[in-house]
Design a protein around this motif. Structure first.
Motif, PDB file in Angstrom:
ATOM      1  N   LEU A 188     -10.693  40.435  -0.747  1.00 59.55           N
ATOM      2  CA  LEU A 188      -9.635  41.379  -1.067  1.00 59.55           C
ATOM      3  C   LEU A 188      -9.681  41.740  -2.540  1.00 59.55           C
ATOM      4  O   LEU A 188      -9.909  40.893  -3.401  1.00 59.55           O
ATOM      5  N   SER A 189      -9.433  43.018  -2.835  1.00 58.85           N
ATOM      6  CA  SER A 189      -9.409  43.475  -4.218  1.00 58.85           C
ATOM      7  C   SER A 189      -8.114  44.217  -4.476  1.00 58.85           C
ATOM      8  O   SER A 189      -7.593  44.905  -3.617  1.00 58.85           O
ATOM      9  N   ARG A 190      -7.602  44.064  -5.680  1.00 67.19           N
ATOM     10  CA  ARG A 190      -6.384  44.744  -6.110  1.00 67.19           C
ATOM     11  C   ARG A 190      -5.232  44.501  -5.121  1.00 67.19           C
ATOM     12  O   ARG A 190      -4.477  45.399  -4.798  1.00 67.19           O
ATOM     13  N   CYS A 191      -5.132  43.284  -4.595  1.00 65.21           N
ATOM     14  CA  CYS A 191      -4.068  42.928  -3.672  1.00 65.21           C
ATOM     15  C   CYS A 191      -3.079  41.998  -4.356  1.00 65.21           C
ATOM     16  O   CYS A 191      -3.432  41.293  -5.312  1.00 65.21           O
ATOM     17  N   GLU A 192      -1.867  41.986  -3.833  1.00 69.13           N
ATOM     18  CA  GLU A 192      -0.882  41.035  -4.335  1.00 69.13           C
ATOM     19  C   GLU A 192      -1.290  39.638  -3.896  1.00 69.13           C
ATOM     20  O   GLU A 192      -1.201  39.301  -2.723  1.00 69.13           O
ATOM     21  N   GLN A 193      -1.745  38.831  -4.842  1.00 70.02           N
ATOM     22  CA  GLN A 193      -2.182  37.484  -4.495  1.00 70.02           C
ATOM     23  C   GLN A 193      -1.034  36.634  -3.979  1.00 70.02           C
ATOM     24  O   GLN A 193      -1.218  35.758  -3.136  1.00 70.02           O
ATOM     25  N   ASN A 194       0.162  36.905  -4.483  1.00 70.36           N
ATOM     26  CA  ASN A 194       1.328  36.124  -4.070  1.00 70.36           C
ATOM     27  C   ASN A 194       2.253  36.919  -3.150  1.00 70.36           C
ATOM     28  O   ASN A 194       3.433  36.602  -3.027  1.00 70.36           O
ATOM     29  N   GLY A 195       1.723  37.963  -2.543  1.00 70.39           N
ATOM     30  CA  GLY A 195       2.532  38.771  -1.643  1.00 70.39           C
ATOM     31  C   GLY A 195       2.974  37.972  -0.423  1.00 70.39           C
ATOM     32  O   GLY A 195       2.271  37.055   0.027  1.00 70.39           O
ATOM     33  N   THR A 196       4.130  38.303   0.116  1.00 71.82           N
ATOM     34  CA  THR A 196       4.645  37.588   1.286  1.00 71.82           C
ATOM     35  C   THR A 196       4.915  38.574   2.419  1.00 71.82           C
ATOM     36  O   THR A 196       5.237  39.742   2.189  1.00 71.82           O
ATOM     37  N   GLU A 203      14.813  31.994  18.674  1.00 67.06           N
ATOM     38  CA  GLU A 203      13.905  32.010  17.546  1.00 67.06           C
ATOM     39  C   GLU A 203      13.115  30.697  17.520  1.00 67.06           C
ATOM     40  O   GLU A 203      13.605  29.650  17.947  1.00 67.06           O
ATOM     41  N   ILE A 204      11.896  30.749  17.031  1.00 63.37           N
ATOM     42  CA  ILE A 204      11.074  29.544  16.916  1.00 63.37           C
ATOM     43  C   ILE A 204      11.539  28.760  15.693  1.00 63.37           C
ATOM     44  O   ILE A 204      11.465  29.282  14.569  1.00 63.37           O
ATOM     45  N   PRO A 205      12.024  27.539  15.868  1.00 63.43           N
ATOM     46  CA  PRO A 205      12.554  26.768  14.722  1.00 63.43           C
ATOM     47  C   PRO A 205      11.493  26.575  13.640  1.00 63.43           C
ATOM     48  O   PRO A 205      10.382  26.114  13.914  1.00 63.43           O
ATOM     49  N   GLY A 206      11.833  26.943  12.426  1.00 60.19           N
ATOM     50  CA  GLY A 206      10.947  26.724  11.291  1.00 60.19           C
ATOM     51  C   GLY A 206       9.840  27.741  11.133  1.00 60.19           C
ATOM     52  O   GLY A 206       9.100  27.715  10.132  1.00 60.19           O
ATOM     53  N   PHE A 207       9.697  28.670  12.082  1.00 58.67           N
ATOM     54  CA  PHE A 207       8.571  29.601  12.034  1.00 58.67           C
ATOM     55  C   PHE A 207       8.726  30.629  10.921  1.00 58.67           C
ATOM     56  O   PHE A 207       7.743  31.017  10.276  1.00 58.67           O
ATOM     57  N   LYS A 208       9.941  31.081  10.662  1.00 51.32           N
ATOM     58  CA  LYS A 208      10.145  32.051   9.584  1.00 51.32           C
ATOM     59  C   LYS A 208       9.741  31.458   8.231  1.00 51.32           C
ATOM     60  O   LYS A 208       9.113  32.138   7.398  1.00 51.32           O
ATOM     61  N   ASP A 209      10.114  30.208   8.000  1.00 51.41           N
ATOM     62  CA  ASP A 209       9.723  29.560   6.740  1.00 51.41           C
ATOM     63  C   ASP A 209       8.204  29.446   6.649  1.00 51.41           C
ATOM     64  O   ASP A 209       7.615  29.615   5.573  1.00 51.41           O
ATOM     65  N   PHE A 210       7.574  29.172   7.787  1.00 54.97           N
ATOM     66  CA  PHE A 210       6.109  29.107   7.816  1.00 54.97           C
ATOM     67  C   PHE A 210       5.502  30.469   7.472  1.00 54.97           C
ATOM     68  O   PHE A 210       4.544  30.549   6.684  1.00 54.97           O
ATOM     69  N   LEU A 211       6.064  31.541   8.038  1.00 53.50           N
ATOM     70  CA  LEU A 211       5.527  32.885   7.781  1.00 53.50           C
ATOM     71  C   LEU A 211       5.625  33.254   6.310  1.00 53.50           C
ATOM     72  O   LEU A 211       4.762  33.970   5.780  1.00 53.50           O
ATOM     73  N   ARG A 212       6.660  32.782   5.646  1.00 57.68           N
ATOM     74  CA  ARG A 212       6.829  33.098   4.218  1.00 57.68           C
ATOM     75  C   ARG A 212       5.737  32.463   3.362  1.00 57.68           C
ATOM     76  O   ARG A 212       5.500  32.910   2.236  1.00 57.68           O
ATOM     77  N   THR A 213       5.101  31.436   3.879  1.00 55.14           N
ATOM     78  CA  THR A 213       4.068  30.738   3.096  1.00 55.14           C
ATOM     79  C   THR A 213       2.659  31.222   3.401  1.00 55.14           C
ATOM     80  O   THR A 213       1.705  30.809   2.739  1.00 55.14           O
ATOM     81  N   VAL A 214       2.501  32.081   4.411  1.00 58.30           N
ATOM     82  CA  VAL A 214       1.161  32.523   4.818  1.00 58.30           C
ATOM     83  C   VAL A 214       0.566  33.456   3.767  1.00 58.30           C
ATOM     84  O   VAL A 214       1.180  34.453   3.382  1.00 58.30           O
ATOM     85  N   ALA A 216      -5.232  32.804   0.712  1.00 55.44           N
ATOM     86  CA  ALA A 216      -5.765  31.603   0.066  1.00 55.44           C
ATOM     87  C   ALA A 216      -5.435  30.339   0.851  1.00 55.44           C
ATOM     88  O   ALA A 216      -6.163  29.348   0.775  1.00 55.44           O
ATOM     89  N   LYS A 217      -4.346  30.356   1.616  1.00 56.48           N
ATOM     90  CA  LYS A 217      -3.938  29.177   2.384  1.00 56.48           C
ATOM     91  C   LYS A 217      -4.844  28.961   3.582  1.00 56.48           C
ATOM     92  O   LYS A 217      -5.049  27.811   4.019  1.00 56.48           O
ATOM     93  N   TYR A 218      -5.373  30.056   4.150  1.00 57.86           N
ATOM     94  CA  TYR A 218      -6.224  29.964   5.336  1.00 57.86           C
ATOM     95  C   TYR A 218      -7.552  30.675   5.059  1.00 57.86           C
ATOM     96  O   TYR A 218      -7.807  31.768   5.579  1.00 57.86           O
ATOM     97  N   PRO A 219      -8.412  30.071   4.228  1.00 52.45           N
ATOM     98  CA  PRO A 219      -9.674  30.739   3.848  1.00 52.45           C
ATOM     99  C   PRO A 219     -10.638  30.935   5.016  1.00 52.45           C
ATOM    100  O   PRO A 219     -11.518  31.793   4.947  1.00 52.45           O
ATOM    101  N   HIS A 220     -10.483  30.153   6.100  1.00 54.18           N
ATOM    102  CA  HIS A 220     -11.390  30.277   7.241  1.00 54.18           C
ATOM    103  C   HIS A 220     -10.869  31.242   8.303  1.00 54.18           C
ATOM    104  O   HIS A 220     -11.547  31.463   9.310  1.00 54.18           O
ATOM    105  N   ASP A 221      -9.693  31.787   8.086  1.00 57.59           N
ATOM    106  CA  ASP A 221      -9.122  32.756   9.019  1.00 57.59           C
ATOM    107  C   ASP A 221      -9.818  34.096   8.809  1.00 57.59           C
ATOM    108  O   ASP A 221      -9.599  34.776   7.806  1.00 57.59           O
TER     109      ASP A 221
END
Length: 614
Positions: free
Chosen positions: A391-399, A348-359, A362-367
């Motif tokens: 995006l409309s009617r989306c979970e803003q805090n969805g993970t 497993e990639i160390p720390g990558f799962k925690d990173f994915l939970r934060t994606v 709003a965090k990456y507006p240029h993506d």
């Protein structure tokens, strides 16, 4: 006379002048440094993040159709809107692995002498022309590309290497372009021997896999369950033919037989499969081995989906994601539940799962890719106004962690090759700069970005090392002494969620006996089987009978003929499987009973029943 000569020469000068004006206009178009967009052929500029060094990334996030002719050149060509057949949302994790690795390296003061990495990412789908076009965009710094021109030096002059692509066809097309400019390319897709042997593709590096270990793992699994009559499914290409040839030989060496071999044309090529024959073949056995990836077997999945599930158990590799049925994802377990998949063991990639939970968007507006992925993952539409997607009617805090298996997987090992490739490039850059500073006593502040070709010697010396908990493993152009394969079972958990559960592993070492372990109690066989399915052409002959193989048939398909009185098949086998005892004949000839197995030869006492008249 002179007037006549001038008259004849004038059209030539006019033609030359017209040509020069066209070229000048073309160059000025390049130098404007503005994105060239047309209403008929909108072109993605990619996802760019600046840095002292730029790594290109070419990923495949969708399967699309439609007119995809090239849009670069002196004239724009008309392009029909593309139809999206499949949104491969799980592949977005590979793109995120590259972003995560870049962010991690930029925080590490021990790498690159406090200089930074950036990236320029493109989605090429599975379209080879888009792979060519995006490769040229990286080289020219402009999208659409302008071949052989450096339109944006602030981008192009920083490019040091490219990571991509996921399939053989895409990797080949990328390499054909990059090799012309000697730009290193690291392919993160399945290893292919044809890439390594090509004279034209000198700039590509791969993460090779030990196919011999995979063959032996499949053989051991079939022997474990007594599956001697299985079908084989491969893509209709060179890689599929090589797998079919090698596995067939190994199966014959171990007394196993092939029920049928199905070659699948690549999507979206015309479907040449005979529907009736397709069904009949798969009805001859309950177990089939499939080799390929999600894209190369897409046509096969479509054919499966168009028929009633026939309860086959699929044995495959994780390159083909059986948890995703693109045309009706909620039915993937109905068709492929209970399947067993081999995966080359990766950490497993160390720390990558925690990173994915934060994606989140709003965090990456240029993506530019996250909007489409998020819309699919959370089943919410987006508004597209003037090229800006909201995006409309989306979970803003969805993970991402809350998404189901058929659209997302928190297992990070499939993205390890991308993550490792970024580190390999960063280490090569670090070594190249260290050598310059040491040999030439250069001022660190005056450092100039190296030419891409200068990294080749460092990439070759590094051998594409991957960090492991027990040291380092060299994986380029040499055999791996020990290979570990994990075995996963696609099953439904008690709470109804679907998961790939590890049920065993296979360890293959050269010049040593392989180690195969499988926990049968953990395996669930899907919706169509309550117990281990059987895969034989004929039931084994009982004691006292011998095999006879009809002419033109496989040796796994036979008739059972009684041995003459006082004789028995000259090799009787007792096999224990699934806590049951089976005794059967495995030979095609009979011999004297008393000489071979007295304990099994018990004389039958004949009792005569005399009928008296009433």
């Amino acid at each position: 006379m002179i007037k006549s000569q001038v008259k004849n020469v004038y059209p030539i000068y006019a033609l030359i002048l017209s040509f020069l004006l066209s070229v000048t206009s073309y160059i000025m178009k390049c130098l404007e440094q503005s994105s060239i967009l047309t209403l008929n052929a909108p072109v993605s500029p990619g996802y760019y993040q600046d840095g002292d060094f730029i790594i290109g990334g070419l990923f495949s996030l969708r399967v699309t159709g439609g007119n995809v002719r090239s849009r670069f050149g002196f004239r724009d060509t008309y392009s029909m809107p593309q139809y999206v057949h499949v949104e491969l949302t799980k592949h977005y994790q590979q793109l995120l692995a590259m972003i995560f690795a870049v962010e991690e390296i930029n925080k590490n003061s021990n790498l690159l002498f406090n200089m930074s990495l950036g990236f320029h990412l493109f989605n090429v789908d599975y379209i080879e022309m888009k792979a060519v076009e995006s490769s040229l965009s990286l080289l020219s710094g402009e999208s659409p590309p302008v071949p052989n021109y450096n339109c944006r030096p602030e981008k192009r002059d920083k490019l040091v290497a490219v990571i991509g692509g996921i399939s053989i066809g895409i990797s080949t097309q990328i390499s054909r372009i990059l090799s012309l400019y000697n730009v290193p390319q690291i392919s993160y897709g399945p290893f292919d021997r044809s890439l390594r042997g090509s004279v034209q593709l000198q700039s590509v590096y791969q993460f090779p896999t030990n196919t011999a270990a995979l063959y032996q793992g499949l053989i051991q699994l079939m022997l474990h369950f007594g599956w001697v009559w299985v079908g084989l499914v491969v893509p209709d290409d060179i890689r599929g033919e090589m797998f079919l040839r090698d596995l067939t030989q190994e199966m014959n060496n171990n007394g196993l037989c092939i029920s049928f071999a199905e070659r699948i044309p690549e999507f979206p090529a015309k479907n040449t499969v005979n529907g009736q024959l397709f069904i009949e073949r798969f009805m001859t056995t309950k177990v089939s081995d499939a080799f390929g990836d999600t894209y190369s077997l897409l046509r096969f999945v479509y054919n499966i989906y168009c028929n009633t599930p026939f309860g086959n158990i699929w044995v495959t590799t994780l390159d083909w994601d059986i948890t995703t049925l693109p045309f009706e994802q909620s039915l993937s377990y109905t068709y492929f539940g209970g399947g067993l998949s081999f995966s080359f063991q990766k950490e497993e990639i160390p720390g990558f799962k925690d990173f994915l939970r934060t994606v989140q968007p709003a965090k990456y507006p240029h993506d530019i890719f996250i909007q489409d992925v998020w819309s699919t993952l959370f089943e919410c539409p987006y508004l597209d106004q003037h090229g800006i997607k909201t995006l409309s009617r989306c979970e803003q805090n969805g993970t991402l962690e809350t998404r189901t298996l058929h659209v997302w997987d928190m297992n990070t090992s499939p993205s390890y090759n991308v993550y490792a490739a970024v580190y390999v490039i960063a280490q090569a850059l670090h070594k190249e700069r260290s050598l310059r500073v040491e040999e030439e006593s250069l001022d660190k502040g005056a450092y100039v970005t190296p030419h891409p070709w200068q990294l080749h010697s460092f990439l070759q010396k590094s051998q594409l090392e991957r960090k492991r908990s027990n040291g380092k493993q060299k994986i380029q152009n040499e055999r791996i002494s020990m290979t570990k394969l994990d075995i996963f079972n696609y099953q439904s958990l008690l709470n109804g969620t679907k998961a790939q559960v590890k049920v065993g592993e296979f360890i293959f070492e050269s010049h040593k006996a392989p180690q195969f372990s499988l926990n049968d109690k953990l395996i669930k066989w899907g919706e169509h089987h309550n117990e281990t399915p059987s895969a034989v052409c004929n039931p084994s002959c009982p004691l006292g009978f011998r095999k006879t193989v009809p002419e033109g048939k496989s040796f796994c398909c036979f008739n059972c003929i009684p041995c003459p009185d006082g004789e028995i098949a000259n090799k009787s086998v007792v096999r224990i499987r699934a806590r049951a005892l089976f005794a059967f004949s495995s030979e095609t000839s009979c011999s004297s009973c008393g000489d071979l197995a007295p304990a099994l030869c018990v004389p039958v006492r004949l009792k005569l029943l005399v009928l008296l008249p009433l």
